[in-house]
Design a protein around this motif. Structure first.
Motif, PDB file in Angstrom:
ATOM      1  N   GLU A   1       0.819  -1.222   0.000  1.00 46.39           N
ATOM      2  CA  GLU A   1       0.000   0.000   0.000  1.00 46.39           C
ATOM      3  C   GLU A   1       0.849   1.266   0.000  1.00 46.39           C
ATOM      4  O   GLU A   1       0.471   2.280  -0.585  1.00 46.39           O
ATOM      5  CB  GLU A   1      -0.918  -0.020   1.231  1.00 46.39           C
ATOM      6  N   GLU A   2       2.042   1.216   0.624  1.00 50.13           N
ATOM      7  CA  GLU A   2       2.907   2.406   0.704  1.00 50.13           C
ATOM      8  C   GLU A   2       3.500   2.797  -0.655  1.00 50.13           C
ATOM      9  O   GLU A   2       3.926   3.928  -0.849  1.00 50.13           O
ATOM     10  CB  GLU A   2       4.072   2.161   1.672  1.00 50.13           C
ATOM     11  N   GLU A   3       3.555   1.846  -1.585  1.00 52.29           N
ATOM     12  CA  GLU A   3       4.166   2.123  -2.885  1.00 52.29           C
ATOM     13  C   GLU A   3       3.156   2.490  -3.962  1.00 52.29           C
ATOM     14  O   GLU A   3       3.525   2.715  -5.109  1.00 52.29           O
ATOM     15  CB  GLU A   3       4.981   0.908  -3.337  1.00 52.29           C
ATOM     16  N   VAL A   4       1.886   2.550  -3.609  1.00 55.19           N
ATOM     17  CA  VAL A   4       0.840   2.899  -4.578  1.00 55.19           C
ATOM     18  C   VAL A   4       0.710   4.410  -4.611  1.00 55.19           C
ATOM     19  O   VAL A   4       0.631   5.069  -3.582  1.00 55.19           O
ATOM     20  CB  VAL A   4      -0.493   2.231  -4.181  1.00 55.19           C
ATOM     21  N   ARG A   5       0.691   4.975  -5.842  1.00 58.19           N
ATOM     22  CA  ARG A   5       0.613   6.430  -5.993  1.00 58.19           C
ATOM     23  C   ARG A   5      -0.755   6.874  -6.497  1.00 58.19           C
ATOM     24  O   ARG A   5      -1.441   6.122  -7.175  1.00 58.19           O
ATOM     25  CB  ARG A   5       1.671   6.901  -7.004  1.00 58.19           C
ATOM     26  N   HIS A   6      -1.079   8.106  -6.190  1.00 54.88           N
ATOM     27  CA  HIS A   6      -2.223   8.863  -6.714  1.00 54.88           C
ATOM     28  C   HIS A   6      -3.598   8.411  -6.236  1.00 54.88           C
ATOM     29  O   HIS A   6      -4.453   9.238  -5.994  1.00 54.88           O
ATOM     30  CB  HIS A   6      -2.205   8.900  -8.242  1.00 54.88           C
ATOM     31  N   LEU A   7      -3.861   7.121  -6.153  1.00 54.06           N
ATOM     32  CA  LEU A   7      -5.168   6.618  -5.740  1.00 54.06           C
ATOM     33  C   LEU A   7      -4.976   5.476  -4.750  1.00 54.06           C
ATOM     34  O   LEU A   7      -3.921   4.856  -4.721  1.00 54.06           O
ATOM     35  CB  LEU A   7      -5.954   6.097  -6.952  1.00 54.06           C
ATOM     36  N   PRO A   8      -6.007   5.160  -3.969  1.00 52.22           N
ATOM     37  CA  PRO A   8      -5.907   3.986  -3.086  1.00 52.22           C
ATOM     38  C   PRO A   8      -5.763   2.695  -3.905  1.00 52.22           C
ATOM     39  O   PRO A   8      -6.193   2.622  -5.068  1.00 52.22           O
ATOM     40  CB  PRO A   8      -7.225   3.994  -2.319  1.00 52.22           C
ATOM     41  N   LYS A   9      -5.186   1.696  -3.295  1.00 47.87           N
ATOM     42  CA  LYS A   9      -4.913   0.447  -3.994  1.00 47.87           C
ATOM     43  C   LYS A   9      -6.192  -0.222  -4.504  1.00 47.87           C
ATOM     44  O   LYS A   9      -6.220  -0.749  -5.623  1.00 47.87           O
ATOM     45  CB  LYS A   9      -4.165  -0.495  -3.041  1.00 47.87           C
ATOM     46  N   VAL A  10      -7.250  -0.173  -3.724  1.00 45.71           N
ATOM     47  CA  VAL A  10      -8.516  -0.786  -4.131  1.00 45.71           C
ATOM     48  C   VAL A  10      -9.043  -0.133  -5.407  1.00 45.71           C
ATOM     49  O   VAL A  10      -9.556  -0.812  -6.308  1.00 45.71           O
ATOM     50  CB  VAL A  10      -9.548  -0.676  -2.985  1.00 45.71           C
ATOM     51  N   VAL A  11      -8.905   1.169  -5.504  1.00 44.92           N
ATOM     52  CA  VAL A  11      -9.362   1.875  -6.701  1.00 44.92           C
ATOM     53  C   VAL A  11      -8.526   1.443  -7.908  1.00 44.92           C
ATOM     54  O   VAL A  11      -9.063   1.231  -9.005  1.00 44.92           O
ATOM     55  CB  VAL A  11      -9.292   3.406  -6.490  1.00 44.92           C
ATOM     56  N   TRP A  12      -7.215   1.287  -7.723  1.00 44.73           N
ATOM     57  CA  TRP A  12      -6.366   0.831  -8.826  1.00 44.73           C
ATOM     58  C   TRP A  12      -6.764  -0.575  -9.283  1.00 44.73           C
ATOM     59  O   TRP A  12      -6.762  -0.863 -10.479  1.00 44.73           O
ATOM     60  CB  TRP A  12      -4.891   0.854  -8.424  1.00 44.73           C
ATOM     61  N   VAL A  13      -7.103  -1.443  -8.344  1.00 45.01           N
ATOM     62  CA  VAL A  13      -7.535  -2.796  -8.721  1.00 45.01           C
ATOM     63  C   VAL A  13      -8.780  -2.727  -9.585  1.00 45.01           C
ATOM     64  O   VAL A  13      -8.872  -3.386 -10.628  1.00 45.01           O
ATOM     65  CB  VAL A  13      -7.777  -3.661  -7.453  1.00 45.01           C
ATOM     66  N   PHE A  14      -9.747  -1.893  -9.193  1.00 46.36           N
ATOM     67  CA  PHE A  14     -10.956  -1.749  -9.998  1.00 46.36           C
ATOM     68  C   PHE A  14     -10.667  -1.129 -11.365  1.00 46.36           C
ATOM     69  O   PHE A  14     -11.250  -1.537 -12.374  1.00 46.36           O
ATOM     70  CB  PHE A  14     -12.015  -0.930  -9.246  1.00 46.36           C
ATOM     71  N   ILE A  15      -9.784  -0.160 -11.418  1.00 50.50           N
ATOM     72  CA  ILE A  15      -9.437   0.460 -12.702  1.00 50.50           C
ATOM     73  C   ILE A  15      -8.801  -0.565 -13.632  1.00 50.50           C
ATOM     74  O   ILE A  15      -9.142  -0.661 -14.815  1.00 50.50           O
ATOM     75  CB  ILE A  15      -8.511   1.679 -12.491  1.00 50.50           C
ATOM     76  N   VAL A  16      -7.868  -1.365 -13.096  1.00 48.00           N
ATOM     77  CA  VAL A  16      -7.211  -2.380 -13.923  1.00 48.00           C
ATOM     78  C   VAL A  16      -8.230  -3.408 -14.405  1.00 48.00           C
ATOM     79  O   VAL A  16      -8.206  -3.814 -15.572  1.00 48.00           O
ATOM     80  CB  VAL A  16      -6.058  -3.050 -13.133  1.00 48.00           C
TER      81      VAL A  16
END
Length: 105
Positions: free
Chosen positions: A26-41
């Protein structure tokens, strides 16, 4: 068979980005929360927007520690790697082994 190649490449990139996103702390994820990135991907993977966005902007990328292309395990004490036939210590150990073999035989 070649007509399936673009689909397989998109699928491979989609899976790679999804697994990379899940395994990133989680500390290395930028700009958005990790859960949001998973949904975007997942949601935009078919059109490559999600995976490409994740790979370009979603994760902090670290450069190699030494700045070079060689892995850190190949460098010992700052000295460059030396081939065995150019390494005097290795050649001495061969001479010592050869002398031990002569003494036994």
């Amino acid at each position: 068979m070649l007509r399936y190649l673009p689909f397989l490449l998109v699928l491979a990139l989609w899976i790679y980005a999804f697994v990379d996103c899940l395994n990133t702390p989680e500390e290395e994820v930028r700009h958005l929360p990790k859960v949001v990135w998973v949904f975007i991907v997942l949601l935009f993977g078919e059109v490559l927007v999600g995976p490409v966005a994740w790979l370009l902007t979603g994760k902090v990328r670290h450069s190699p520690a030494g700045g070079g292309a060689a892995p850190a395990g190949w460098r010992r004490g700052g000295a460059a790697w030396v081939a065995p036939d150019d390494n005097p210590e290795f050649l001495k150990s061969l001479d010592a082994d050869d002398q031990d073999d002569r003494g036994k035989g």
